[in-house]
Scaffold this motif. Structure first.
Motif, mmCIF file in Angstrom:
data_model
loop_
_atom_site.group_PDB
_atom_site.id
_atom_site.type_symbol
_atom_site.label_atom_id
_atom_site.label_comp_id
_atom_site.label_asym_id
_atom_site.label_seq_id
_atom_site.Cartn_x
_atom_site.Cartn_y
_atom_site.Cartn_z
ATOM 1 N N GLY A 72 2.224 1.985 -3.370
ATOM 2 C CA GLY A 72 1.232 2.194 -4.417
ATOM 3 C C GLY A 72 0.936 0.963 -5.245
ATOM 4 O O GLY A 72 0.318 1.051 -6.306
ATOM 5 N N LEU A 120 -0.696 -1.783 -3.967
ATOM 6 C CA LEU A 120 -1.997 -2.264 -3.512
ATOM 7 C C LEU A 120 -2.837 -1.066 -3.095
ATOM 8 O O LEU A 120 -2.346 -0.161 -2.442
ATOM 9 C CB LEU A 120 -1.857 -3.202 -2.312
ATOM 10 C CG LEU A 120 -1.058 -4.478 -2.496
ATOM 11 C CD1 LEU A 120 -0.853 -5.157 -1.149
ATOM 12 C CD2 LEU A 120 -1.779 -5.405 -3.443
ATOM 13 N N GLU A 121 -4.085 -1.075 -3.477
ATOM 14 C CA GLU A 121 -4.979 -0.004 -3.058
ATOM 15 C C GLU A 121 -6.033 -0.522 -2.086
ATOM 16 O O GLU A 121 -6.421 0.158 -1.149
ATOM 17 C CB GLU A 121 -5.655 0.594 -4.289
ATOM 18 C CG GLU A 121 -6.146 1.994 -4.076
ATOM 19 C CD GLU A 121 -6.589 2.614 -5.371
ATOM 20 O OE1 GLU A 121 -7.794 2.544 -5.657
ATOM 21 O OE2 GLU A 121 -5.723 3.138 -6.090
ATOM 22 N N ARG A 122 -6.504 -1.738 -2.318
ATOM 23 C CA ARG A 122 -7.506 -2.373 -1.468
ATOM 24 C C ARG A 122 -7.142 -3.845 -1.304
ATOM 25 O O ARG A 122 -6.645 -4.463 -2.235
ATOM 26 C CB ARG A 122 -8.888 -2.308 -2.103
ATOM 27 C CG ARG A 122 -9.456 -0.936 -2.218
ATOM 28 C CD ARG A 122 -10.744 -0.970 -3.063
ATOM 29 N NE ARG A 122 -11.031 0.327 -3.595
ATOM 30 C CZ ARG A 122 -10.571 0.806 -4.741
ATOM 31 N NH1 ARG A 122 -9.806 0.068 -5.493
ATOM 32 N NH2 ARG A 122 -10.870 2.015 -5.138
ATOM 33 N N MET A 176 0.832 -1.210 0.000
ATOM 34 C CA MET A 176 0.000 0.000 0.000
ATOM 35 C C MET A 176 0.865 1.258 0.000
ATOM 36 O O MET A 176 0.577 2.211 -0.717
ATOM 37 C CB MET A 176 -0.938 0.000 1.203
ATOM 38 C CG MET A 176 -2.047 -0.996 1.075
ATOM 39 S SD MET A 176 -3.136 -0.926 2.504
ATOM 40 C CE MET A 176 -4.522 -1.859 1.875
ATOM 41 N N GLN A 177 1.925 1.264 0.798
ATOM 42 C CA GLN A 177 2.801 2.432 0.849
ATOM 43 C C GLN A 177 3.495 2.691 -0.484
ATOM 44 O O GLN A 177 3.739 3.822 -0.846
ATOM 45 C CB GLN A 177 3.846 2.263 1.940
ATOM 46 C CG GLN A 177 3.298 2.474 3.326
ATOM 47 C CD GLN A 177 4.398 2.440 4.368
ATOM 48 O OE1 GLN A 177 5.209 1.533 4.386
ATOM 49 N NE2 GLN A 177 4.398 3.446 5.225
#
Length: 147
Positions: free
Chosen positions: A22, A24-26, A19-20
């Protein structure tokens, strides 16, 4: 440490780093009941968020079965309130609002509210959008939204 909890640090790190960066978003976890999904969120992900300066907000939609909207509102406002500093908490309880001007800091007293009202969903999203640190919404029992 709870001896019945199986820590999954590698999975947690994989998700948060993704996520950090970019990548993975969900992320969604599907599994039958009693497989440790909530334990993973509360005992692995939330503590790891504190280490990387991400604000985790855990929302259990079954906490208010009659109104999942209120469950969302209450979880967000409780978490954001817990992160406020002591001075701003005291001023909020006393209904004082500090204002900075060219002559210094002034404190304005607000009119006494007759009854405390729950914030609106719109105001909660505004608060989330104006928060100064990254936020991770952890939604649990989302299937309840379909009922």
């Amino acid at each position: 440490m709870d001896r019945w909890h199986y820590p999954r640090h590698k999975l947690c790190d994989y998700i948060l780093q993704g996520m950090q960066q970019g990548l993975l978003e969900r992320v969604t976890f599907f599994a039958p009941r009693k497989r440790g999904k909530t334990q993973f969120i509360t005992r692995d992900v939330i503590p790891a968020c504190d280490n990387i300066d991400v604000l985790p907000i855990y929302i259990d939609f079954w906490s208010d079965k009659d109104s999942p909207q209120n469950a969302f509102i209450d979880a967000v406002t409780t978490t954001l309130e817990s992160r406020r500093n002591l001075f701003s908490k005291i001023l909020a309880k006393l209904k004082f609002t500090p204002a900075v001007s060219s002559s210094g800091v002034t404190v304005k007293a607000e009119a006494n509210a007759t009854s405390a009202q729950r914030p609106t969903l719109h105001s909660v999203f505004d608060a989330l959008n104006t928060h100064n640190t990254p936020i991770l919404l952890l939604l649990d029992e989302v299937q309840h939204l379909a009922t």
